[in-house]
Design a protein around this motif. Structure first.
Motif, PDB file in Angstrom:
ATOM      1  N   PHE A  18       0.844  -1.198   0.000  1.00 31.60           N
ATOM      2  CA  PHE A  18       0.000   0.000   0.000  1.00 31.60           C
ATOM      3  C   PHE A  18       0.878   1.246   0.000  1.00 31.60           C
ATOM      4  O   PHE A  18       0.655   2.193  -0.769  1.00 31.60           O
ATOM      5  N   PHE A  19       1.907   1.261   0.862  1.00 33.68           N
ATOM      6  CA  PHE A  19       2.854   2.373   0.892  1.00 33.68           C
ATOM      7  C   PHE A  19       3.584   2.516  -0.448  1.00 33.68           C
ATOM      8  O   PHE A  19       3.846   3.627  -0.906  1.00 33.68           O
ATOM      9  N   LEU A  20       3.927   1.379  -1.052  1.00 31.80           N
ATOM     10  CA  LEU A  20       4.624   1.418  -2.339  1.00 31.80           C
ATOM     11  C   LEU A  20       3.765   2.111  -3.391  1.00 31.80           C
ATOM     12  O   LEU A  20       4.267   2.911  -4.194  1.00 31.80           O
ATOM     13  N   GLY A  21       2.460   1.806  -3.383  1.00 34.04           N
ATOM     14  CA  GLY A  21       1.553   2.457  -4.323  1.00 34.04           C
ATOM     15  C   GLY A  21       1.477   3.956  -4.095  1.00 34.04           C
ATOM     16  O   GLY A  21       1.512   4.745  -5.053  1.00 34.04           O
ATOM     17  N   MET A  22       1.385   4.373  -2.830  1.00 34.62           N
ATOM     18  CA  MET A  22       1.358   5.806  -2.525  1.00 34.62           C
ATOM     19  C   MET A  22       2.663   6.469  -2.958  1.00 34.62           C
ATOM     20  O   MET A  22       2.664   7.565  -3.535  1.00 34.62           O
ATOM     21  N   LEU A 212      -4.037  -3.926  -2.466  1.00 33.93           N
ATOM     22  CA  LEU A 212      -3.603  -2.803  -1.638  1.00 33.93           C
ATOM     23  C   LEU A 212      -2.565  -1.942  -2.357  1.00 33.93           C
ATOM     24  O   LEU A 212      -2.480  -0.736  -2.104  1.00 33.93           O
ATOM     25  N   LEU A 213      -1.778  -2.534  -3.246  1.00 36.08           N
ATOM     26  CA  LEU A 213      -0.891  -1.732  -4.081  1.00 36.08           C
ATOM     27  C   LEU A 213      -1.714  -0.736  -4.899  1.00 36.08           C
ATOM     28  O   LEU A 213      -1.390   0.462  -4.972  1.00 36.08           O
ATOM     29  N   ASP A 214      -2.787  -1.228  -5.511  1.00 35.30           N
ATOM     30  CA  ASP A 214      -3.662  -0.341  -6.278  1.00 35.30           C
ATOM     31  C   ASP A 214      -4.335   0.687  -5.379  1.00 35.30           C
ATOM     32  O   ASP A 214      -4.481   1.857  -5.756  1.00 35.30           O
ATOM     33  N   MET A 215      -4.756   0.278  -4.172  1.00 34.33           N
ATOM     34  CA  MET A 215      -5.392   1.217  -3.246  1.00 34.33           C
ATOM     35  C   MET A 215      -4.428   2.327  -2.853  1.00 34.33           C
ATOM     36  O   MET A 215      -4.834   3.478  -2.646  1.00 34.33           O
ATOM     37  N   PHE A 302      -9.139   5.308   5.507  1.00 36.70           N
ATOM     38  CA  PHE A 302      -8.614   3.993   5.122  1.00 36.70           C
ATOM     39  C   PHE A 302      -7.140   3.835   5.496  1.00 36.70           C
ATOM     40  O   PHE A 302      -6.778   2.866   6.175  1.00 36.70           O
ATOM     41  N   PRO A 303      -6.238   4.760   5.110  1.00 38.10           N
ATOM     42  CA  PRO A 303      -4.840   4.613   5.538  1.00 38.10           C
ATOM     43  C   PRO A 303      -4.670   4.660   7.053  1.00 38.10           C
ATOM     44  O   PRO A 303      -3.872   3.908   7.612  1.00 38.10           O
ATOM     45  N   PHE A 304      -5.432   5.549   7.710  1.00 37.55           N
ATOM     46  CA  PHE A 304      -5.332   5.639   9.170  1.00 37.55           C
ATOM     47  C   PHE A 304      -5.673   4.305   9.820  1.00 37.55           C
ATOM     48  O   PHE A 304      -4.965   3.835  10.718  1.00 37.55           O
ATOM     49  N   ASN A 305      -6.742   3.684   9.365  1.00 32.63           N
ATOM     50  CA  ASN A 305      -7.166   2.415   9.979  1.00 32.63           C
ATOM     51  C   ASN A 305      -6.168   1.291   9.757  1.00 32.63           C
ATOM     52  O   ASN A 305      -5.847   0.541  10.685  1.00 32.63           O
ATOM     53  N   ILE A 306      -5.655   1.152   8.537  1.00 35.64           N
ATOM     54  CA  ILE A 306      -4.784   0.006   8.283  1.00 35.64           C
ATOM     55  C   ILE A 306      -3.374   0.214   8.833  1.00 35.64           C
ATOM     56  O   ILE A 306      -2.652  -0.758   9.038  1.00 35.64           O
ATOM     57  N   ILE A 307      -2.987   1.463   9.103  1.00 34.78           N
ATOM     58  CA  ILE A 307      -1.643   1.718   9.617  1.00 34.78           C
ATOM     59  C   ILE A 307      -1.647   1.855  11.142  1.00 34.78           C
ATOM     60  O   ILE A 307      -0.888   1.188  11.845  1.00 34.78           O
ATOM     61  N   VAL A 308      -2.507   2.702  11.658  1.00 35.31           N
ATOM     62  CA  VAL A 308      -2.529   3.014  13.097  1.00 35.31           C
ATOM     63  C   VAL A 308      -3.757   2.448  13.792  1.00 35.31           C
ATOM     64  O   VAL A 308      -3.684   1.959  14.920  1.00 35.31           O
ATOM     65  N   GLY A 309      -4.919   2.524  13.120  1.00 36.30           N
ATOM     66  CA  GLY A 309      -6.173   2.178  13.772  1.00 36.30           C
ATOM     67  C   GLY A 309      -6.233   0.754  14.287  1.00 36.30           C
ATOM     68  O   GLY A 309      -6.602   0.515  15.440  1.00 36.30           O
ATOM     69  N   ILE A 310      -5.861  -0.211  13.453  1.00 35.82           N
ATOM     70  CA  ILE A 310      -5.964  -1.618  13.856  1.00 35.82           C
ATOM     71  C   ILE A 310      -5.143  -1.903  15.112  1.00 35.82           C
ATOM     72  O   ILE A 310      -5.669  -2.478  16.078  1.00 35.82           O
ATOM     73  N   PRO A 311      -3.856  -1.506  15.169  1.00 36.50           N
ATOM     74  CA  PRO A 311      -3.110  -1.711  16.428  1.00 36.50           C
ATOM     75  C   PRO A 311      -3.685  -0.913  17.592  1.00 36.50           C
ATOM     76  O   PRO A 311      -3.672  -1.387  18.736  1.00 36.50           O
TER      77      PRO A 311
END
Length: 322
Positions: A18-22, A212-215, A302-311
């Motif tokens: 996901f980061f790579l796509g961004m 997630l790359l596309d996202m 979406f980025p907040f949840n998958i990076i910080v939110g879930i933990p």
């Protein structure tokens, strides 16, 4: 919060892609994924997670915990758009407020799938019937959002063709495929699981990674739209998911969900739809500005949840369940 949880989540291969796509967009690379492929992968992920949920539901059966969880999910899908609507009305008009409220009352299947992968990495068990909760949380938010528009719009009386509204809410492609796969999983059980396992399991993480790359590409392109939203909506897109997840965790604790199920439930409450609800809002509430409800959900929440939110939500579970 244990920083190791955030690090382990970020170092999960799908999240790194996901980061790579961004990054590709930010450095102006010509990396591009042909449009039909992300759609195909999205359908695959819905099929795989729905089918697995149906098989797991066959194993667990319908019991009190299943009924309470599904009931809690539907209630949250109806209540979240109500209070978020009135928060948004502080700064926005009725149409934009209702569209964004419906977006945040609904769910992101990909965030749910990412959280499932996170739990699998940690070795924390969760039940397949959570997919039923996922399937039932998308449509109510759309309906509540449209009711809010119909009730609070101050101009001419809006005429909705409710048969079309309900069809779009319950028979849109995401909901239809997810529920259909769930039912097929229930009907075929262990035999179906063995037959489709190479397709629905061994390919799953590869497809999720590519999706997630596309996202990441799409989210980075949406960042420029955030200039139109202002500080209020950017703050909303971060703080409301935390609030919704907190409410979800309190409900999960009250009905004695397991920790794995509680995390998935919190993620469902905290996520926002960037596919089904925006498509429905464009058709039924054309007065709403799509750049507001799409960019906040996709480029912030979406980025907040998958990076910080879930933990972060798992940290809340560790506190409440200790």
């Amino acid at each position: 919060m244990d920083a190791n949880l955030i690090v382990s989540n970020i170092l999960n291969p799908p999240v790194l892609f996901f980061f790579l796509g961004m990054t590709a967009v930010l450095v102006k690379s010509d990396l591009e994924i042909p449009p039909p492929i992300p759609k195909l992968f999205s359908l695959y992920l819905l099929l795989a997670i729905g089918f697995k949920g149906g098989v797991e539901l066959t194993k667990s059966g319908i019991n009190q915990q299943v009924v309470l969880t599904i009931l809690a999910a539907v209630i949250m899908a109806c209540v979240v758009p109500l209070y978020t609507f009135f928060i948004l009305r502080i700064k926005l008009d009725t149409y934009d407020s209702a569209a964004i409220a419906a977006t945040y009352g609904s769910i992101s299947a990909v965030t749910f799938i990412t959280a499932s992968a996170f739990l699998t990495e940690l070795g924390m068990p969760f039940d397949g019937f959570m997919v039923a909760a996922l399937a039932l949380m998308e449509s109510p938010a759309i309906i509540v959002g449209l009711i809010l528009v119909n009730f609070f719009a101050r101009d001419e009386k809006r005429e909705f063709v409710w048969s079309e509204v309900l069809r779009d809410a319950f028979l849109n492609s995401s909901v239809f495929l997810l529920v259909g796969s769930l039912l097929i999983g229930v009907l075929t059980g262990e035999h179906g699981w063995e037959v489709l396992s190479p397709f629905t399991q061994q390919m799953f993480y590869g497809v999720l990674t590519f999706f997630l790359l596309d996202m990441g590409l799409v989210a980075a392109r949406r960042i420029k739209d955030l200039q139109k939203t202002g500080v209020f909506l950017i703050s909303f897109a971060i703080l409301i998911p935390i609030l919704n997840a907190g409410v979800g965790l309190l409900i999960a604790r009250a009905i004695n969900m397991s920790q794995g199920n509680a995390l998935l439930f919190a993620v469902l409450c905290a996520s926002a739809s960037y596919i089904a609800v925006p498509a429905a809002m464009r058709l039924t509430v054309p007065e709403a500005n799509p750049s507001l409800y799409v960019s906040t959900a996709l480029a912030v929440t979406f980025p907040f949840n998958i990076i910080v939110g879930i933990p972060l939500y798992l940290y809340g579970i560790n506190l409440l369940w200790s």
